[in-house]
Design a protein around this motif. Structure first.
Motif, short mmCIF file in Angstrom:
data_model
loop_
_atom_site.label_atom_id
_atom_site.label_comp_id
_atom_site.label_asym_id
_atom_site.label_seq_id
_atom_site.Cartn_x
_atom_site.Cartn_y
_atom_site.Cartn_z
N SER A 189 0.84 -1.20 0.00
CA SER A 189 0.00 0.00 0.00
C SER A 189 0.88 1.25 0.00
O SER A 189 1.71 1.42 0.90
CB SER A 189 -0.90 0.00 1.23
N TYR A 190 0.69 2.12 -0.99
CA TYR A 190 1.49 3.34 -1.00
C TYR A 190 1.15 4.23 0.18
O TYR A 190 2.04 4.87 0.76
CB TYR A 190 1.29 4.13 -2.30
N SER A 191 -0.13 4.31 0.55
CA SER A 191 -0.49 5.18 1.67
C SER A 191 0.18 4.74 2.95
O SER A 191 0.64 5.57 3.74
CB SER A 191 -2.02 5.21 1.84
N ASP A 192 0.26 3.41 3.19
CA ASP A 192 0.98 2.92 4.36
C ASP A 192 2.47 3.20 4.23
O ASP A 192 3.13 3.60 5.20
CB ASP A 192 0.74 1.42 4.53
N THR A 193 3.03 2.96 3.06
CA THR A 193 4.45 3.23 2.83
C THR A 193 4.77 4.69 3.05
O THR A 193 5.79 5.04 3.65
CB THR A 193 4.84 2.80 1.41
N ARG A 194 3.89 5.54 2.57
CA ARG A 194 4.07 6.98 2.73
C ARG A 194 4.11 7.37 4.22
O ARG A 194 5.03 8.03 4.69
CB ARG A 194 2.91 7.70 2.03
N ARG A 195 3.07 6.94 4.96
CA ARG A 195 2.94 7.39 6.34
C ARG A 195 3.98 6.77 7.26
O ARG A 195 4.59 7.46 8.08
CB ARG A 195 1.54 7.07 6.86
N TYR A 196 4.16 5.45 7.16
CA TYR A 196 4.95 4.77 8.17
C TYR A 196 6.43 4.60 7.81
O TYR A 196 7.26 4.39 8.69
CB TYR A 196 4.34 3.39 8.44
N TYR A 197 6.74 4.71 6.52
CA TYR A 197 8.12 4.47 6.09
C TYR A 197 8.78 5.75 5.59
O TYR A 197 9.79 6.21 6.14
CB TYR A 197 8.12 3.40 5.01
N LEU A 198 8.20 6.35 4.57
CA LEU A 198 8.85 7.52 3.96
C LEU A 198 8.82 8.72 4.86
O LEU A 198 9.82 9.47 4.96
CB LEU A 198 8.18 7.83 2.62
N ASP A 199 7.69 8.98 5.53
CA ASP A 199 7.58 10.17 6.37
C ASP A 199 8.22 9.99 7.74
O ASP A 199 8.36 10.97 8.48
CB ASP A 199 6.10 10.55 6.55
#
Length: 855
Positions: A189-199
């Motif tokens: 999931s990009y939204s999960d990747t965005r929130r929990y990993y990238l940010d």
């Protein structure tokens, strides 16, 4: 995937995401209100430049943009740069673009400046440092399972303490980080990747410190979007890529191995041995291995059998210093055959609801063992439930690893565990202590059991320092959990007093101890020291010989419970099978009613007699009567039982007893919600009449069970002398799953020397939890005769017939060869004084006999 590896998902993520990850690749939609604020003339990064795959001669710099634009990196030994490399770019599949610039031909162990150009705009000056090309002092950090929010532990910011931990690691001065995986709830999931990993990981840690990944099960497979944001040494292996596959690298004279959850099973059987052999030829100072699922674990899972079978022999053979893992959201640590096993899964939400499942003797920190400063939610919950990461300092021929804990709001607790190792010197096993103490103890007379152990002996060549001694008391001679009691004593102290209230009468318990050093190493546990906890019960009913859904001989029930499902079905808690008290196995309690029926160790073992209210509709009202007991010749009558009780706001659990066939009943115990107990003054004595005669607002059933509300607690009791209940009312905590599950010990003052003592259990409620009874025991002290004498001794059938004045006491015949001196020795076992005589084998030599009443 190794056999037995567990798939782990968060309740906040639908299982379908894990089953069909590509279906959850979400498109990225930007609006003016969601775009980050950028300084004028700066690139519009979605993810700012972060560091990957640091090497002695190179490093990779990555970033993310919303659109497809060219990018490059200027770099050099100072802000003048002097070198430039173009970045490759690829779509993420979620509407954004990820950029990758590989810098090569750098000097080892040097600081470089760099600046990213994106969309024709320059970013700010940033720095990185290359890896040394040989042995050097350095530090690295390890964390795991930073995959989600805090599940309400700190409502002020659901992303804490993960953000604070990332900032803390970035500011620690470490050379790089290693994560043991699960970096988003769903890596697909990009939204999960965005929130929990990238940010969080990339933005707060990776902009300053490079990191390596041992991917976890939540990170998904080869094509998961999260893996497109990585540049790992796995790309150097054929058929693998920069975000997929296991790999290894060297840093500062040490060897590091990262196993990918998606490929670990095959890699362990093939590639890993070759990698460790090649590394061993280079004689690394230390080898550290990282894998998501732990080989050994005590909370939620016991680890993984396939890893214990295939991986741990390789760790021992090639002298791996530490095996780091996660998967379970907690901290655990142990040491076995030269290898430390460290579970560092405290990167986001914690596994507080999970229960302990297996006690590995070598896992000695967290799990079954408390860590000072770390709260433990319950007796069968983990001792390492804290947000944390591990910092490892490598200095010369030694490494020191420190676990750093954090509160849910992100504030630092500090160092809570330390362990260390020295290159080329496998630790010598520590000498285990000797333990001793009394062989017998009396539960009702001895407040404690006084024990001792031998002091710590480090050995001639050891520099270990004694930190503390850890004790445990088990009902099993092999020391297996669950334990009756655990405790510690500080260094230098070799004695311990175990509170008798933590144990149970009529059993033998086994005491063991082990020494722990300041470095975290521990000895093996001592041989068990058995202590028989007396006295033996006069009567015991453990329900083990009674078939399920029956009652022991002489026990009977009466029920006014409403019929819910009018059929007998052991698999349906609403059926008539459970309309009243009945014997049920522990296995069935868990399967049919739920895990909270057996969540406190040792309270339920095997069969117990049980009354269910929780799952049923309407009114539940059930009486349970014991058979009458002949207690003549006994005083100080006390009953004990293991009470599997859970209080509800409108439930009553009560015990009464009678000594006259039921003509009169006496109060013994009344369990009520503490909010329903009225006191004569705040904090004062219980006002029993007011408590028992008030119409309860929560809706207590009427005595005939005809209505579910409008009743009082007192109308269900057979003793209506309300004042007499004052000392029997025991307030309990509503809906607490552990507070009332305990050994109950109740003095029965009116039962001394009585011929017919009978007990009545009562449960009343409306969908109000449950009550189970196990190991129902009656204890007492024999009433010793005022005069006791031997009336005759005569030869009979090749032995001696010894006769005495009949008594209700228990007796023992003792013998010695001389009347003037010598020790009296037992010539018989325990005798029933009412028999009046006993036949004994005739001794070869003459002697003297005496009759002794047992206390």
């Amino acid at each position: 995937m190794p056999t037995g590896v567990h798939l782990r998902y968060s309740p906040t993520i639908p299982r379908s995401r894990l089953a069909t990850p590509l279906a959850w690749l979400t498109g990225l939609i930007w609006t003016a209100g969601l775009l980050p604020a950028f300084a004028a003339g700066r690139p519009a990064f979605l993810t700012p430049p972060y560091l990957q795959n640091v090497r002695p001669d190179g490093i990779t710099i990555m970033w993310e943009t919303a659109g497809d634009s060219e990018g490059s990196v200027e770099y050099g030994p100072d802000p003048g740069y002097g070198n430039q490399v173009m970045a490759a770019r690829e779509p993420t599949g979620a509407g954004s673009w990820v950029h990758r610039a590989v810098l090569q031909n750098l000097l080892p162990d040097n600081t470089y400046h760099f600046r990213v150009w994106s969309g024709g705009l320059p970013d700010v000056d940033r720095q990185f440092r290359t890896a040394p090309d040989g042995p050097a002092d350095f530090s690295f950090v390890v964390w795991g399972d930073s995959q989600g929010n805090n599940h309400g532990a700190f409502p002020g910011d659901p992303d804490e303490p993960t953000k604070a931990m990332m900032r803390h690691m970035a500011a620690s001065g470490c050379a790089f980080g290693v994560t043991v995986g699960d970096l988003a709830e769903s890596g697909a999931s990009y939204s999960d990747t965005r929130r929990y990993y990238l940010d969080r990981v990339a933005r707060l840690l990776g902009t300053q410190v490079p990191w390596f990944v041992a991917w976890g099960n939540h990170d998904g497979g080869r094509d998961a979007v999260i893996r497109r944001f990585a540049d790992q040494p796995s790309q150097e292996r054929p058929r693998f890529g920069p975000g997929y596959g296991s790999f290894s690298f060297d840093y500062g004279g040490c060897h590091f191995v990262c196993l990918d959850y998606a490929t670990a099973a095959a890699d362990i059987r093939t590639w890993l041995r070759q990698d460790l052999e090649q590394a061993a030829a280079r004689r690394p100072r230390f080898t550290f291995l990282f894998i998501h699922v732990p080989p050994f674990c005590e909370l939620w899972i016991d680890g993984d059998a396939a890893l214990r079978r295939e991986l741990t022999p390789l760790l021992e053979e090639f002298g791996v210093a530490v095996c780091f893992s996660g998967h379970t959201h907690e901290y655990e640590r142990g040491w076995l055959n030269g290898v430390y096993y460290c579970v560092t899964g405290g990167g986001s939400w914690l596994d507080s609801p999970e229960v302990l499942v297996h006690d590995w003797p070598h896992m000695t920190v967290g799990g079954y063992h408390e860590i000072p400063g770390v709260p433990r939610p319950g007796p069968n919950r983990g001792g390492g439930l804290i947000n944390e990461y591990v910092r490892v300092e490598v200095r010369g021929d030694e490494f020191v690893a420190s676990m750093i804990g954090f509160r849910p709001d992100g504030t630092e607790v500090g160092v809570l565990d330390v362990f260390s190792g020295r290159a080329g010197e496998p630790p010598t096993p520590l000498e285990r202590p000797l333990v001793g103490g009394p062989e017998k103890a009396d539960f009702f007379r001895d407040p404690t059991i006084e024990l001792w152990c031998s002091p710590f002996a480090p050995g001639a060549a050891s520099t270990e320092t004694w930190a503390r001694t850890e004790w445990r008391v088990s009902p099993s001679p092999d020391g297996a959990p669950p334990w009756l009691w655990e405790g510690t004593t500080p260094a230098g102290r070799t004695n311990l007093a175990v509170p008798m209230a933590e144990l149970a009468p009529g059993r033998t318990c086994y005491v063991q101890a082990r020494h722990r050093t300041t470095s975290g190493r521990m000895s093996a546990f001592s041989d068990p020291w058995p202590v028989a906890i007396g006295p033996a019960p006069i009567h015991l009913e453990d329900f083990e010989t009674t078939p399920e859904f029956r009652l022991p001989a002489g026990w009977r029930v009466f029920s006014r419970s409403w019929v819910d499902v009018d059929a007998a079905d052991p698999e349906n808690p609403r059926s008539n099978t459970y309309r009243s008290w009945t014997v049920v196995s522990a296995e069935r309690l868990e399967r049919v009613f739920g895990a909270n029926r057996i969540n406190v160790p040792l309270v339920v073992q095997g069969n117990s007699v049980y009354f269910e209210s929780d799952h049923r509709n309407g009114v539940q009202w059930g009486e349970l009567f014991t058979p009458p007991y002949d207690l003549r010749g006994w005083r100080d009558i006390t009953v004990t039982f293991l009470s599997n009780y859970m209080q509800n706001q409108d439930s009553l659990g009560a015990i009464e007893y009678t000594v006259d066939g039921g003509a009169h009943w006496r109060p013994l115990l009344a369990l009520l919600d503490q909010a329903d107990v009225i006191r004569t003054a705040p904090g004062g004595p219980v006002d029993a009449p007011a408590t028992l005669t008030r119409v309860d607002p929560d809706g207590v059933p009427t005595a005939d069970a005809g209505r579910a509300s409008g009743g009082t607690y007192g109308e269900h009791l057979r003793n209506r002398d309300w004042v007499a209940w004052t000392g029997a009312i025991d307030p309990r905590v509503n809906d607490d799953p552990t507070e009332s599950k305990r050994l109950e010990v109740l003095r029965v003052p009116g039962a001394d020397d009585q011929p017919r003592v009978q007990f009545r259990f009562l449960y009343v409620g409306t969908g109000s939890w449950f009550w189970g009874i196990d190991d129902w025991s009656i204890f007492g002290t024999p009433i010793l005769p005022k005069t006791l004498r031997i009336t005759a001794v005569k030869v009979e059938n090749g032995g001696l017939r010894v006769s005495w004045t009949p008594t209700t006491a228990r007796l023992r015949i003792e013998h010695r060869s001389s009347l003037a001196h010598g020790d009296w020795e037992a010539a018989s076992g325990t005798l029933d004084g009412a028999d009046g005589s006993v036949w004994l084998p005739l001794a070869d030599d003459a002697g003297f006999f005496r009759l002794r009443a047992e206390p």
